[in-house]
Design an enzyme around this catalytic site. Structure first.
Site, PDB file in Angstrom:
ATOM      1  N   GLY B  46       0.784  -1.260  -0.379  1.00 44.50           N
ATOM      2  CA  GLY B  46       0.064   0.033   0.693  1.00 44.50           C
ATOM      3  C   GLY B  46       0.906   1.193   0.236  1.00 44.50           C
ATOM      4  O   GLY B  46       1.497   0.831  -0.096  1.00 44.50           O
ATOM      5  N   GLN B  51       3.790  10.126   1.279  1.00 41.28           N
ATOM      6  CA  GLN B  51       4.073   9.170   0.990  1.00 41.28           C
ATOM      7  C   GLN B  51       5.316   9.735  -0.235  1.00 41.28           C
ATOM      8  O   GLN B  51       6.553   9.641  -0.036  1.00 41.28           O
ATOM      9  CB  GLN B  51       4.469   8.110   1.373  1.00 41.28           C
ATOM     10  CG  GLN B  51       3.740   7.536   2.179  1.00 41.28           C
ATOM     11  CD  GLN B  51       3.278   5.765   2.569  1.00 41.28           C
ATOM     12  OE1 GLN B  51       2.568   5.686   2.181  1.00 41.28           O
ATOM     13  NE2 GLN B  51       3.674   5.115   3.311  1.00 41.28           N
ATOM     14  N   CYS B  92       5.339   0.591   6.758  1.00 40.49           N
ATOM     15  CA  CYS B  92       5.704   0.951   6.647  1.00 40.49           C
ATOM     16  C   CYS B  92       6.554   1.675   5.700  1.00 40.49           C
ATOM     17  O   CYS B  92       7.756   1.356   5.895  1.00 40.49           O
ATOM     18  CB  CYS B  92       5.108   2.645   7.162  1.00 40.49           C
ATOM     19  SG  CYS B  92       4.703   3.853   6.520  1.00 40.49           S
ATOM     20  N   LEU B  93       6.476   1.632   4.429  1.00 42.52           N
ATOM     21  CA  LEU B  93       7.666   2.042   3.490  1.00 42.52           C
ATOM     22  C   LEU B  93       8.325   3.598   3.449  1.00 42.52           C
ATOM     23  O   LEU B  93       9.512   3.619   3.875  1.00 42.52           O
ATOM     24  CB  LEU B  93       6.985   1.912   2.053  1.00 42.52           C
ATOM     25  CG  LEU B  93       6.866   0.825   1.450  1.00 42.52           C
ATOM     26  CD1 LEU B  93       6.103   1.480  -0.470  1.00 42.52           C
ATOM     27  CD2 LEU B  93       7.715   0.068   1.435  1.00 42.52           C
ATOM     28  N   HIS B 134      -4.350   2.380   6.983  1.00 42.09           N
ATOM     29  CA  HIS B 134      -3.156   2.698   7.216  1.00 42.09           C
ATOM     30  C   HIS B 134      -2.548   3.779   6.081  1.00 42.09           C
ATOM     31  O   HIS B 134      -2.762   5.032   6.461  1.00 42.09           O
ATOM     32  CB  HIS B 134      -2.484   1.510   7.350  1.00 42.09           C
ATOM     33  CG  HIS B 134      -0.681   1.794   6.780  1.00 42.09           C
ATOM     34  ND1 HIS B 134       0.072   1.540   7.777  1.00 42.09           N
ATOM     35  CD2 HIS B 134      -0.226   2.481   6.391  1.00 42.09           C
ATOM     36  CE1 HIS B 134       1.321   2.050   7.547  1.00 42.09           C
ATOM     37  NE2 HIS B 134       1.642   2.670   7.212  1.00 42.09           N
ATOM     38  N   GLU B 135      -3.160   3.833   5.473  1.00 42.84           N
ATOM     39  CA  GLU B 135      -2.490   4.501   4.134  1.00 42.84           C
ATOM     40  C   GLU B 135      -3.973   6.001   3.791  1.00 42.84           C
ATOM     41  O   GLU B 135      -3.597   7.302   3.786  1.00 42.84           O
ATOM     42  CB  GLU B 135      -3.578   4.261   2.348  1.00 42.84           C
ATOM     43  CG  GLU B 135      -2.918   2.667   2.359  1.00 42.84           C
ATOM     44  CD  GLU B 135      -1.144   2.875   2.615  1.00 42.84           C
ATOM     45  OE1 GLU B 135      -0.445   3.922   2.470  1.00 42.84           O
ATOM     46  OE2 GLU B 135      -0.882   1.631   3.052  1.00 42.84           O
ATOM     47  N   HIS B 138      -1.942   8.265   6.186  1.00 46.36           N
ATOM     48  CA  HIS B 138      -1.293   9.195   5.673  1.00 46.36           C
ATOM     49  C   HIS B 138      -1.485  10.109   4.913  1.00 46.36           C
ATOM     50  O   HIS B 138      -1.173  11.177   5.117  1.00 46.36           O
ATOM     51  CB  HIS B 138       0.010   8.056   4.532  1.00 46.36           C
ATOM     52  CG  HIS B 138       0.758   7.222   5.167  1.00 46.36           C
ATOM     53  ND1 HIS B 138       1.739   8.350   6.093  1.00 46.36           N
ATOM     54  CD2 HIS B 138       0.503   5.643   4.578  1.00 46.36           C
ATOM     55  CE1 HIS B 138       2.443   6.547   6.069  1.00 46.36           C
ATOM     56  NE2 HIS B 138       2.028   5.644   5.220  1.00 46.36           N
TER      57      HIS B 138
END
Ligand SMILES: C[S@@+](CC[C@H](N)C(=O)[O-])C[C@H]1O[C@@H](n2cnc3c(N)ncnc32)[C@H](O)[C@@H]1O
Ligand SMILES: [Zn+2]
Lengths: 462, 168
Positions: B46, B51, B92-93, B134-135, B138
């Site tokens: 995701g 990000q 998380c990236l 989660h996204e 962000h």
């Protein structure tokens, strides 16, 4: 998001992730070197709500000796934008498309040259028409020619039809806000907003007194007057490029408006004090605070990595290499703070800039009344966050370069109301107007910019 | 298509709030394609526009092992169907190398626009529900580390700051 089982082999080389800030802006590419066309491209960006004039001028590529003319033209168009736009609207049968905002900008440029800049009529019209070729929009030549000539024919009528705010080159909302907040001073504020700002210097008191520096300027043929309220300030009779200032690159003097030079004077300064400049870039006030007391333990924070680099340059020039520079959001202390409270905090909050319109005339175009409420909320959030990092007994100086009460006295009133351990520490000064809370400086043609200051102390509970 | 740079905690740009997309046009589709490519390359399941330093409400997700089930969510929102919280080890990236347990509601109803601007409305549970929440966090400037104890978060921050310094 990624899976909870990380891959066994992580190909580090292929990862394009770094936490290091990168340059966000790509340089504006003007369509041609015809300066009117370049100006039109820059102004079109502003009309489409992208960036600001000073950031666009920073990255535009033109020969050095063309820069002053380009800059003057863009500033003049922005300074008169509300008037020019009001004159243009009845002359355009339908609005231009988003991708043709450069043509719209050319029309504003043409009108500005005819009306304000006193450029000979045939030159103003012909050169502006030619600029359409440089933008590869030959189709617009007829339109530009027709609109500018029609303006000339109907000038008296069109001018007579302007509303007061339009004639005074202010957007209606801002005109209303100024009349409402400062009825007795509105005319003077508006005239100042439309004037050319003075260039003011701050003499580095670590190096020499302002009298000595004034003599050095005098030797260079640069005339300067001491500022009325800022003890380190000298106002130049006319602006000069900074590289002509004696000792500029050695840190002997900096360029800073007189009102902005009052901030550091209102802050505590003694050796070893742990202090935070919470919205510091480009570091004007950081530098002054350190000139007053070089032994401060200074942290300079800014959320914008590009602007943070400007603090670094400024502090290098002034020779304050010990300063801790942090790129972080004041609203999220957990992301950058080391949990050691500060004894004093300067919060020079992001604001409408309504006190510095003469220096940033693009505010007339870019600021929208809808955005002010969000800005006010953000300021309150930042104020609260800064407060959480202040040691008991410590001082926070809140300031803005705004003249709108919502951002200033009303903001502080709300904060004091909600914060039991905050007390206002009145500012006793010869400058400005005492408000219900804090002091307001209004912009004046001979003096400083519009600024607001309020000083708050965290009382020790008990 | 292009790989985009993924911001890493504690970069302050991860704290910016994303603005709703007003028109699903070619530029938004290109952004979504580049985000998918970036996510697959990372690799991740995701990615939110925040990000990659774009403050628009765009999210891409693909939970398939084969990387052949991309989901593009524009202006996504959710409502909790089952308030019961489930634990999940999230990564998380933007917080590379760290995996920590986070609790979130386990069944949600999602509404969003797809890449053509068509309205979507569906129920999600399990990993998909976790990932979507989660996204969306962000897009609101929120990170999964915000759910952890101060101590844990500080440790992660310090390690990443150190890693960034050594890369600099
Ligand atoms: C009015 S300017 C500061 C001018 C500076 N004090 C000087 O005298 O040179 C406001 C600054 O606040 C920064 N800023 C805005 N929001 C911020 C935030 N949430 N945290 C930290 N800095 C922020 C902006 O990047 C900008 O550089
Ligand atoms: Zn993430």
């Amino acid at each position: 998001m990624n899976r909870n089982k990380p891959p066994v082999i992580r190909n580090k080389g292929a990862r394009r992730t770094t936490g290091r800030p990168q340059r966000g802006k790509s340089p504006a590419k003007p369509a041609a070197t015809n300066l009117r066309a370049v100006a039109a491209t820059l102004i079109a960006g502003l009309l489409n709500q992208q960036g600001s004039l000073s950031s666009a001028l920073d990255v535009v590529r033109v020969p050095d000796n063309d820069r002053p003319w380009l800059q003057a033209l863009c500033f003049e168009v922005m300074r008169h934008y509300p008037t020019l736009q009001a004159l243009l609207t009845p002359l355009l049968h339908k609005p231009l498309k988003e991708r043709d905002q450069d043509i719209h900008a050319l029309l504003l440029i043409g009108l500005c040259q005819l009306r304000v800049m006193r450029i000979a009529e045939h030159a103003a019209i012909n050169e502006t028409v030619q600029a359409a070729d440089a933008l590869k929009k030959g189709w617009a030549k007829g339109l530009i020619n027709a609109v500018l000539r029609q303006y000339q024919r109907q000038q008296a009528e069109l001018e007579a039809g302007l509303a007061p705010a339009e004639a005074a080159a202010h957007p209606q909302w801002l005109w209303d806000a100024i009349q409402q907040a400062w009825p007795g001073n509105a005319d003077r504020i508006i005239a100042t907003n439309n004037s050319h700002p003075p260039m003011t210097l701050r003499v580095n008191r670590q190096q020499e007194s302002r009298d000595v520096y004034r003599d050095r300027l005098d030797h260079q043929g640069i005339a300067a007057e001491p500022c009325a309220f800022a003890p380190d300030g000298l106002r130049l009779r006319s602006p000069v490029p900074v590289d002509q200032l004696p000792g500029f690159y050695q840190g002997d003097a900096s360029v800073q408006d007189e009102s902005a030079q009052l901030a550091a004077l209102l802050l505590p300064a003694s050796p070893g004090l742990r202090v935070l400049d919470a919205c510091a870039a480009p570091g004007g006030k950081t530098g002054h605070w350190l000139e007053i007391e070089p032994q401060l333990h200074m942290t300079a924070l800014d959320v914008d990595a590009d602007r943070l680099r400007r603090i670094e340059e400024n502090l290098q020039r002034l020779d304050f290499p010990e300063t801790t520079l942090r790129c972080g959001d004041l609203g999220f202390p957990a992301d950058w703070w080391d949990d050691q409270p500060f004894d004093a905090i300067l919060l020079d909050a992001p604001c409408s800039g309504s006190g510095v319109i003469r220096r940033h005339p693009d505010i007339k175009l870019l600021r929208k009344p809808e955005a002010i409420d969000a800005l006010v909320e953000e300021q309150q959030t930042l104020l609260r966050s800064a407060w959480s990092m202040l040691a008991p007994g410590g001082v926070l100086l809140y300031c803005t370069c705004s003249i709108l009460p919502q951002e200033n006295a009303e903001q502080v009133a709300r904060f004091l109301h909600d914060t039991p351990d905050a007390r206002e520490e009145p500012i006793d000064a010869a400058w400005g107007i005492a408000c219900a809370h804090g002091r307001q400086l209004l912009p004046t043609e001979e003096g400083g910019d519009g600024f607001y200051y309020a000083r708050l102390r965290k009382v020790i509970a008990g | 298509m292009a790989l985009l740079e993924i911001l890493e905690f504690p970069d302050p740009r991860l704290r910016k709030k994303a603005a709703p997309v007003t028109e699903v046009n070619e530029a938004i589709r290109t952004l979504a394609d580049n985000m998918l490519e970036t996510m697959y390359a990372a690799p991740g399941i995701g990615l939110a526009a925040t990000q990659v330093n774009v403050q628009k409400r765009v999210v891409v997700i693909d939970l398939s092992e084969e990387k052949n089930a991309p989901l593009v969510l524009i202006n996504p929102e959710f409502a909790v169907i089952d308030p019961e919280q489930h634990e999940y080890q999230e990564g998380c990236l933007s917080v590379p190398g760290f995996y920590e347990t986070v609790c979130r509601p386990q069944r949600i109803r999602v509404s969003a626009l797809d890449r053509h601007g068509k309205a979507l409305d569906f129920e999600a549970e399990g990993l998909l529900a976790v990932c979507i929440q989660h996204e969306i966090d962000h897009l609101d400037g929120k990170l999964f580390v915000d759910y952890l104890s101060t101590l844990k978060r500080q440790r992660i921050r310090q390690k990443l700051e150190k890693a960034h310094r050594s890369q600099a």
